[in-house]
Design an enzyme around this catalytic site. Structure first.
Site, PDB file in Angstrom:
ATOM      1  N   HIS A  17      55.571  80.116  16.374  1.00  0.00           N
ATOM      2  CA  HIS A  17      57.018  79.977  16.563  1.00  0.00           C
ATOM      3  C   HIS A  17      57.831  80.813  15.578  1.00  0.00           C
ATOM      4  O   HIS A  17      58.964  80.464  15.250  1.00  0.00           O
ATOM      5  CB  HIS A  17      57.428  78.504  16.477  1.00  0.00           C
ATOM      6  CG  HIS A  17      56.957  77.692  17.645  1.00  0.00           C
ATOM      7  ND1 HIS A  17      57.694  77.535  18.793  1.00  0.00           N
ATOM      8  CD2 HIS A  17      55.797  77.021  17.851  1.00  0.00           C
ATOM      9  CE1 HIS A  17      57.019  76.782  19.652  1.00  0.00           C
ATOM     10  NE2 HIS A  17      55.866  76.454  19.099  1.00  0.00           N
ATOM     11  N   HIS A 104      42.487  69.354  15.847  1.00  0.00           N
ATOM     12  CA  HIS A 104      43.243  70.595  15.690  1.00  0.00           C
ATOM     13  C   HIS A 104      43.109  71.071  14.249  1.00  0.00           C
ATOM     14  O   HIS A 104      42.385  70.480  13.453  1.00  0.00           O
ATOM     15  CB  HIS A 104      44.713  70.381  16.067  1.00  0.00           C
ATOM     16  CG  HIS A 104      45.383  71.590  16.633  1.00  0.00           C
ATOM     17  ND1 HIS A 104      45.710  72.687  15.869  1.00  0.00           N
ATOM     18  CD2 HIS A 104      45.774  71.883  17.900  1.00  0.00           C
ATOM     19  CE1 HIS A 104      46.274  73.594  16.630  1.00  0.00           C
ATOM     20  NE2 HIS A 104      46.329  73.145  17.877  1.00  0.00           N
ATOM     21  N   ASP A 344      48.350  74.007  27.372  1.00  0.00           N
ATOM     22  CA  ASP A 344      47.465  74.177  28.518  1.00  0.00           C
ATOM     23  C   ASP A 344      46.537  72.981  28.652  1.00  0.00           C
ATOM     24  O   ASP A 344      45.898  72.583  27.663  1.00  0.00           O
ATOM     25  CB  ASP A 344      46.616  75.434  28.339  1.00  0.00           C
ATOM     26  CG  ASP A 344      47.429  76.713  28.427  1.00  0.00           C
ATOM     27  OD1 ASP A 344      47.725  77.127  29.550  1.00  0.00           O
ATOM     28  OD2 ASP A 344      47.762  77.291  27.372  1.00  0.00           O
TER      29      ASP A 344
END
Length: 411
Positions: A17, A104, A344
């Site tokens: 980002h 993650h 996704d």
């Protein structure tokens, strides 16, 4: 590190980002025609928002060449490429200031650097792969022009649904070998949104991905890639064998969990008498040999043998899901995380150009290394070699030294 390659070196930059992502490519040969239109097709294949089965993040991923070319021709100097991040939503990640996402990289990045990107996955996000794909497109163009090398990847499984029988070895599947010799990117893309080259299987895969998406969950899969028209002799033993470099490249892609080349793990179940690839006369080149089968996946001793290279890459189920998960905050307090944001449900359809790009970077590097070796070897052929003859006294001294060494060794 963020740099890959030896002679063809690629450095990527950017977080998920930030203002832009991109790369610097160093070592591209000069004199090759190159404009954004050569790179954009692969960028478009990778971009988000391609279908209802991918993240809805709306990025056009338009690449801009910043340096290294003039009038559409490469100069041999570093090529800078930039893609702007346009659809940023950092606020979607506010909960992740409290909780690290299970499986993650939030926690591991914090442990490594002492700080982490507060929005998205930072450098661990798949957004980082934009630079890889842009660089790979340059490598692909050179390889196609100089060697007619073709690189094509496709989805070979999603969850438990496989394109071919997972219990058989690839070389024993005539349909699989025929597919490897004929598949094109245009054919693969005709099976969007999944990119599995079989209508029935692709529909089943799409239905399965949609089921997990609707449950706010995710699922993994595998990508198979073939590299055709590869010259024999590529690869740098012992530690830079070409399959080792391919494994390095593929396992550096986010969400990868496995790599196998040729017959892979199933090849361990076959005796050598059946697994060995017997040599035969080359069908078109009398100066070369070919193999009757290709269990080796085009590589023997870490060096290409002239047959097609093929391999498979495993991608895990994406870690960021919206299903509430019992977890623990950074401060050690139990809690529940239901991740927000746009992600996704299955990464393999969009991973296709990334796998192709990383394969191109490896082969490009190996091609340049081999060309350097061959050029330096050819220079010796042009030079007049003079082998000095020893005179009688020098011969006696040499013999005496040899006898002394042998006596010291007890021979």
């Amino acid at each position: 590190m963020s740099t890959f390659g030896t002679l063809f070196r690629v450095t990527t930059y950017g977080e998920s980002h930030c203002k832009s992502v991109g790369c610097i490519v160093d070592g591209c040969p000069p004199g090759m025609e190159l404009i954004e239109a050569d790179i954009q097709p692969q960028m478009t294949r990778r971009r988000p928002g391609q279908s209802a089965l991918t993240t809805p993040r709306d990025e056009k991923d338009l690449v801009q060449i910043q340096s290294g070319t003039e009038y559409g021709v490469t100069l041999g100097t570093p090529i800078g490429m930039l893609v702007r991040n346009e659809d940023q939503r950092p606020k979607d990640y506010s909960e992740m200031d409290i909780y690290p996402r299970p499986s993650h990289a939030d926690w591991t990045y914090l442990q490594k650097y002492g700080v982490k990107a507060r929005s998205g996955g930072g450098r661990s996000s798949a957004r980082e792969t934009i630079g890889r794909v842009a660089a790979g497109a340059i490598a692909e163009k050179y390889l196609a022009l100089a060697h007619n090398i073709e690189i094509v990847a496709f989805v070979s499984s999603v969850g438990p649904i496989h394109l071919f029988d997972p219990e058989s070895t690839p070389a024993s599947e005539p349909a699989f070998q025929k597919l490897l010799s004929t598949i094109t990117r245009q054919h693969v893309d005709s099976f969007l949104p999944v990119r599995c080259p079989d209508t029935v299987i692709a529909e089943k895969m799409a239905d399965l991905i949609a089921q997990y998406r609707d449950k706010k969950d995710s699922i993994g899969g595998t990508v198979t890639c073939v590299i055709r028209n590869v010259p024999a002799g590529l690869g740098e033993p012992c530690f830079d064998k070409i399959e080792a470099k391919l494994a390095h490249a593929m396992l550096s892609i986010p969400a990868t969990k496995g790599f196998e080349v040729g017959s892979g793990f199933k090849g361990t179940e076959i005796p050598g008498s059946k697994h060995n690839d017997m040599f035969i006369p080359h069908p078109t080149d009398p100066l070369q040999l070919a193999t009757a089968t290709n269990n080796s996946g085009g590589i023997q001793g870490g060096i290409t043998n002239g047959e097609s290279i093929y391999f498979k890459v495993a991608f895990k189920s994406p870690a960021t899901i919206s299903v509430p998960q019992e977890t623990t905050s950074y401060s050690g307090e139990p809690g529940t995380l239901a991740a927000k944001g746009r992600h996704d449900p299955c990464v393999v359809p969009r991973a296709i150009p990334i796998v192709e790009a990383m394969a191109a970077l490896v082969v490009m590097d190996m091609v340049l290394m081999q060309q350097s070796r061959e050029a330096s070897r050819d220079m010796l052929g042009k030079a007049k070699r003079v082998i000095p003859e020893l005179n009688k006294e020098e011969e006696k001294v040499a013999m005496k030294v040899a006898e002394t060494v042998l006596e010291a060794q007890g021979q």
